[in-house]
Design an enzyme around this catalytic site. Structure first.
Site, PDB file in Angstrom:
ATOM      1  N   GLY A  40      12.395   0.432  -5.969  1.00  0.00           N
ATOM      2  CA  GLY A  40      11.069   0.930  -5.642  1.00  0.00           C
ATOM      3  C   GLY A  40      10.059   0.493  -6.677  1.00  0.00           C
ATOM      4  CB  CYS A  41       6.775   1.907  -7.600  1.00  0.00           C
ATOM      5  SG  CYS A  41       5.477   1.660  -8.816  1.00  0.00           S
ATOM      6  CG  PHE A  42       7.431  -2.364 -11.679  1.00  0.00           C
ATOM      7  CD1 PHE A  42       6.196  -1.751 -11.740  1.00  0.00           C
ATOM      8  CD2 PHE A  42       7.467  -3.735 -11.508  1.00  0.00           C
ATOM      9  CE1 PHE A  42       5.019  -2.468 -11.632  1.00  0.00           C
ATOM     10  CE2 PHE A  42       6.292  -4.474 -11.401  1.00  0.00           C
ATOM     11  CZ  PHE A  42       5.064  -3.832 -11.468  1.00  0.00           C
TER      12      PHE A  42
END
Length: 195
Positions: free
Chosen positions: A17-19
């Site tokens: 997902g979003c880092f």
């Protein structure tokens, strides 16, 4: 297979997902000396947020983790990755973010990491710990490209940002609750807070 090694440093690369949240979690793990947000898995020789965000480059938002295997094992990093850093049953999305750039992928650095990761996934599947099948893939031989500076340390530098409050701070809280022996109150940052 998961014994602590001699002092030194090794790297692991995880996408989930979003880092921002993945980086924020691993910055709080004891034995981790660096967790850098970036891009891995694409066919192009470079990666920047604007092109990766289109979902057409093949890259995934990922985090390169440098760790001391005498303090934290690759297996322990996998436990954190599967337990609190992301949901391994979501195919090409995590929370509000969708697209292949948000896929669940372990970018194994070598055959040993690949074997350990596959064994771990097999154990989780066999134990049926999740209500849906694990969709995490394992890829090898991929280059990591660090993300732009404004993406580094985002969780720590922006703790009141609504996305962080809703999606990522609970992950750090879960790390502290589920893995108190691995939790470090002070995160290891890529940039200094003055940058």
């Amino acid at each position: 297979m998961d014994e602590k090694a001699a002092p030194g440093s090794e790297t692991a690369i995880f996408a989930g997902g979003c880092f921002w949240g993945v980086q924020g979690v691993f910055q709080h793990v004891k034995g981790v000396s660096k967790a850098v947000s970036g891009y891995t898995g694409g066919a192009k020789d470079d990666a920047v947020y604007e092109t990766v965000g289109t979902g057409r480059t093949g890259h995934a938002e990922s985090v390169e983790i440098t760790y001391d295997p005498s303090k934290v094992t690759y297996g322990q990093l996998l436990q954190v990755y599967f337990s609190v850093a992301h949901n391994p049953t979501q195919l090409n999305f995590q929370g509000p973010d969708s697209g292949t750039q948000y896929r669940s992928t372990i970018f194994a650095e070598n055959d040993t990491q690949k074997q350990i990761a596959q064994s771990y996934i097999d154990q989780l599947d066999k134990a049926k710990l999740y209500p849906a099948p694990i969709v995490t893939t394992i890829e090898t031989g991929k280059t990591f490209y660090p993300a732009e500076n404004y993406h580094q340390d985002f969780l720590t530098l922006n703790p009141t940002y609504p996305y962080i409050v809703y999606n990522d701070l609970p992950k750090v809280a879960n790390l502290k609750q589920l893995f108190p022996a691995l939790y470090s109150e002070k995160p290891v940052l890529v940039l200094s807070a003055s940058n």
